[in-house]
Motif scaffolding. Sequence first.
Motif, short mmCIF file in Angstrom:
data_model
loop_
_atom_site.label_atom_id
_atom_site.label_comp_id
_atom_site.label_asym_id
_atom_site.label_seq_id
_atom_site.Cartn_x
_atom_site.Cartn_y
_atom_site.Cartn_z
N ALA A 79 -0.20 6.49 -17.53
CA ALA A 79 -1.18 8.14 -17.47
C ALA A 79 -1.75 8.07 -16.63
O ALA A 79 -1.80 9.22 -16.22
CB ALA A 79 -1.92 7.52 -18.93
N LEU A 80 -2.07 7.00 -15.61
CA LEU A 80 -2.92 6.85 -14.67
C LEU A 80 -2.36 7.83 -13.38
O LEU A 80 -3.22 8.60 -12.56
CB LEU A 80 -3.86 6.13 -14.30
CG LEU A 80 -4.31 5.51 -15.31
CD1 LEU A 80 -5.05 3.74 -14.81
CD2 LEU A 80 -5.88 6.30 -15.20
N ASP A 81 -0.97 7.53 -13.23
CA ASP A 81 0.28 8.19 -12.94
C ASP A 81 -0.16 9.50 -11.97
O ASP A 81 -0.29 10.07 -11.35
CB ASP A 81 0.88 7.72 -12.18
CG ASP A 81 1.43 6.03 -11.46
OD1 ASP A 81 0.73 5.59 -11.48
OD2 ASP A 81 2.41 5.38 -12.35
N GLU A 82 -0.39 10.56 -13.91
CA GLU A 82 -0.51 11.47 -13.93
C GLU A 82 -1.09 11.99 -13.35
O GLU A 82 -1.18 12.55 -12.24
CB GLU A 82 -0.17 12.07 -15.08
CG GLU A 82 1.21 11.55 -16.20
CD GLU A 82 0.79 11.57 -17.42
OE1 GLU A 82 0.51 11.97 -18.04
OE2 GLU A 82 2.42 11.61 -17.90
N ALA A 89 -6.55 11.31 -2.22
CA ALA A 89 -6.03 10.04 -3.56
C ALA A 89 -5.99 9.24 -1.88
O ALA A 89 -5.64 8.00 -2.31
CB ALA A 89 -4.56 10.39 -3.30
N ARG A 90 -6.38 9.77 -1.27
CA ARG A 90 -6.47 8.66 0.23
C ARG A 90 -7.94 7.38 -0.22
O ARG A 90 -7.76 6.27 -0.66
CB ARG A 90 -6.34 8.56 1.67
CG ARG A 90 -7.08 7.58 2.73
CD ARG A 90 -7.15 8.12 4.07
NE ARG A 90 -8.43 9.40 4.45
CZ ARG A 90 -9.88 7.78 4.38
NH1 ARG A 90 -9.35 7.24 4.59
NH2 ARG A 90 -10.34 9.49 4.65
N VAL A 91 -8.78 8.46 -0.29
CA VAL A 91 -10.90 8.16 -1.03
C VAL A 91 -10.31 7.21 -2.35
O VAL A 91 -10.88 6.60 -2.33
CB VAL A 91 -11.30 9.69 -0.88
CG1 VAL A 91 -12.85 8.45 -1.19
CG2 VAL A 91 -11.68 9.22 0.94
N TYR A 92 -9.44 7.41 -2.92
CA TYR A 92 -9.62 6.58 -4.39
C TYR A 92 -8.38 5.21 -4.50
O TYR A 92 -9.04 4.65 -4.98
CB TYR A 92 -8.10 7.44 -5.33
CG TYR A 92 -8.23 7.17 -6.58
CD1 TYR A 92 -9.12 6.66 -7.41
CD2 TYR A 92 -6.60 6.28 -6.79
CE1 TYR A 92 -8.41 6.35 -8.50
CE2 TYR A 92 -6.13 6.14 -7.87
CZ TYR A 92 -7.28 6.00 -8.74
OH TYR A 92 -7.15 5.23 -10.50
N LEU A 98 -11.51 3.50 -2.45
CA LEU A 98 -12.10 2.65 -3.60
C LEU A 98 -11.94 1.67 -3.97
O LEU A 98 -12.63 0.83 -5.01
CB LEU A 98 -12.93 3.55 -4.30
CG LEU A 98 -14.11 5.26 -3.16
CD1 LEU A 98 -13.84 6.74 -3.90
CD2 LEU A 98 -14.89 5.18 -2.87
N GLY A 99 -10.31 1.56 -4.54
CA GLY A 99 -10.07 1.28 -5.81
C GLY A 99 -9.85 -0.53 -4.98
O GLY A 99 -9.69 -1.33 -5.60
N VAL A 100 -10.06 -0.48 -3.33
CA VAL A 100 -10.66 -1.99 -2.99
C VAL A 100 -11.82 -2.06 -2.96
O VAL A 100 -11.63 -3.80 -2.34
CB VAL A 100 -9.31 -2.59 -0.97
CG1 VAL A 100 -7.60 -1.38 -2.12
CG2 VAL A 100 -9.96 -1.04 -0.49
N LEU A 101 -12.67 -2.18 -3.09
CA LEU A 101 -14.23 -2.29 -2.39
C LEU A 101 -14.58 -3.20 -3.26
O LEU A 101 -14.10 -3.14 -4.64
CB LEU A 101 -14.90 -0.85 -3.37
CG LEU A 101 -14.96 -0.24 -1.89
CD1 LEU A 101 -15.69 1.25 -2.60
CD2 LEU A 101 -14.96 -0.03 -0.82
N HIS A 148 -5.79 0.72 -11.32
CA HIS A 148 -4.57 1.51 -10.50
C HIS A 148 -5.01 1.66 -9.14
O HIS A 148 -3.80 1.68 -8.41
CB HIS A 148 -4.94 3.03 -11.45
CG HIS A 148 -3.73 3.90 -11.44
ND1 HIS A 148 -4.07 4.53 -10.48
CD2 HIS A 148 -2.82 3.80 -11.33
CE1 HIS A 148 -2.94 5.53 -10.28
NE2 HIS A 148 -2.47 5.15 -10.99
N ALA A 149 -6.19 2.05 -8.96
CA ALA A 149 -6.27 2.42 -7.23
C ALA A 149 -6.25 1.50 -6.42
O ALA A 149 -5.17 1.50 -5.35
CB ALA A 149 -8.04 2.74 -7.33
N ALA A 150 -6.61 -0.06 -6.66
CA ALA A 150 -6.25 -1.02 -5.62
C ALA A 150 -4.28 -1.13 -6.14
O ALA A 150 -3.94 -1.46 -4.32
CB ALA A 150 -6.23 -1.77 -5.90
N HIS A 151 -3.78 -1.20 -6.55
CA HIS A 151 -2.21 -0.59 -6.63
C HIS A 151 -1.64 0.18 -6.32
O HIS A 151 -0.75 -0.02 -5.38
CB HIS A 151 -1.70 -0.89 -8.45
CG HIS A 151 -0.69 -0.80 -8.16
ND1 HIS A 151 0.38 -2.31 -8.07
CD2 HIS A 151 0.43 -0.23 -8.90
CE1 HIS A 151 1.79 -2.10 -8.19
NE2 HIS A 151 1.79 -0.67 -8.68
#
Length: 762
Positions: free
Chosen positions: A335-338, A348-351, A354-357, A414-417
């Motif tokens: 669902a998040l991949d969609e 998408a790069r910024v997303y 932000l996931g690794v902050l 999800h963003a970190a993955h």
Amino acid sequence: MEPDSRQNAIAFAEALLAQAEARSGFLPVLRVWLLQYERFVSGTGGGSASESSNAVESTQLSGTVIQAREIHGNVQVQTEPPPRPPVPHQLLPVPADFVDRQDDLTALERIRTEHRGDSALIVAVTGPAGVGKTVLVSRWLKLLTPAFPDGQLYADMTGYSLSGAQRPSDVLDRLLRALGCRQVPAELAEKAALWRSLTAGRQVALMVDNALSAAQVRPLLPGGGSSLVAVVSRRRLMGLGIDGAAFHTLDVLGAEESVELLSRRIGNQRARDEPSSVRQVAALCAGLPLAVCVAAARMAARPQQSVAAVVGAMTEKTRPLEAFRLDGDRVVEAALDESYRALEPEVARVYRQLGVLPVDVFCLHASAAACATDVSSMGDLVEELIEASLLEELGPHPATGQPRYRLHDLIRLHAAHRAAQEEPDTASVDTERRFVDWYLATATAARTLLSPSHRRLRRDYAFPPPATSDFEEAETAWDWMHSEGPHLMQLVRLAAERGWDAVCWQLVDSMQPWFLRARPYDLWVESHQLGLAAARRAGHSEGVSRMLTTGGSGMYNAGRLDDALDWFTQALRDARERGDRRAEAQALHGLGQTHRLADRLQQAAALFTEALDIRSDIGYRRGAALSRLCLGDVALAADRPDEARLCLGRARAELLAVQDRYDAARALAFLGRAHAHPSLRGYAEAVRLLSTALGEFRSAGSVHWQARVLEMLGETAQEQGALETARRRFADSLALYEPVSPVDARRLKEHLHKIGWGSPRE
């Protein structure tokens, strides 16, 4: 057939065709019949009239059919009107275990009842994938069934499907047919116009699910003001605002609601048998209904398995999102991949970054630094993520007013993955380091403003921040540091883990105002243990000295006097080996304070005097004033009020001269207690000075010293026999101490017990 007869027959058929122009069912048959008859009478069809009739029979026709060899006189056709289609009720079913989102339903109903105007009501319900938007809107509209007697329609725009979004034209085909339209125009504009015409006098509710954009929805808007359009999307669809839409954002479930949904799905008895494990599963789902439902489905399929075993299986996954698989499908992650696939490349790069902050809440400037983007561009990029319901805006920072943001726990995973899959390892590490460097620079700026007379030590940046928060006033700097203290502590731990030794101890050094004023004793000690080890690994002698002395202060404030003596002794030895007299005086001062807290007043006085001599000799005015303040405190404890009053008065004046208002307020508080001594008979002056000190500590934001001064006011009132006033002061002090200092809270309870208020254990 003779030529005249043939011509007459053809003329008759043409006349009949003209009369049947409005009869859609009869018209195709007449055209085919006429064509076949012309071929027959002209001799070009090759065959008899019976063959022509057979040709008509073989043609795929619909509606009323007339087949005749010869026609004499008028032809009258009577047809039954087509059956009226049923009133559409197309809404998706609502699960029986729907958890009552009463606040959201109330908000939606308020929007509906307050709607005014001649156009249809448009309500956009938005939120992240899996948050339960479709179920909520379906529940709401079903409750409104009597208000829309002409039907409730459903259109899935498939905005995030791999097969692509639905075209409004195709959706209008289905909607028009649902309302009984048998002849649908080919062009989108004509379809939209016909849709508005058909709905102009009707009361219909339309649910537009999985919408991708306002442009996709706009052709579906009905005519008239008696209809309702509920648009469901992961995007905010702010473009619908120009059409008069109202907006409602759906948040994740609270902890209790998540437990309730999980319990309903697995059975209340099973949930009651393992309440702690059920709460753990709910916490792992982070309030996302889709995740709760997946976890519940897994448990329901294994009724003999304990909930605790499910918790273990979920937590042992190397990738937490893997815990939300169902029949091999990565339900939550898919669902998040969609949503992720719909992002522009830069967004998408910024997303991903932000996931690794290392923190879950961040401001615009810090995130811009982390993503190596200027603040203006970052503002546009985060707006895109907010629009996609992948980022939540929390409102302005309480200190700086900068916008703050948060990624939902599972979205953050999800963003970190995605970052792990698509970014080089070094890129994510650099993102973290840029973020840490921004915090180091900002905390250093706040420390400089809060402690202008303190010696500034080195700072080592891998990525010097382009800009930090500008603190125009000390109060703003303190508000920022106080609110960001827990985040700073997280970054200290990260720096130690990453081996960024210089940054680790420098972050700890920048946090000194927070440690002194907020008194988080456990974090004070932990951070300095990490900082000392890091400074030693980095080979920074000044850092080692600073960590030992400020860390020693944390030790004695936490009641760990033996550890404090050890740290200050190490600091003294190190300073003397390096010939650093300023550091030597600091270590002596710390040793003196440790002995003072152990009630070894004579040793304390000797150490403070030695520190004062060195500080006076090297011209360290603030340090000398602090040693003099402590000598005044020792004199007060030794029952020498006149000596204390002289030392403390001078210390306050010197501290004010070097702009150290915080420690000047400490001197004033002790001075007030000195005036309260029976030999000076200055009770009124004591209360005045203590009240002034209390106000200064409130301005400084020091909860600990507010509590300490209230305690002093209570002691002063008790000494004067004003027991009711003393009780009030002690109670106020206890209320401030309890959240931050159990040791001090116990002492206040003892005070209250001695004057007849409660038990010391209460």
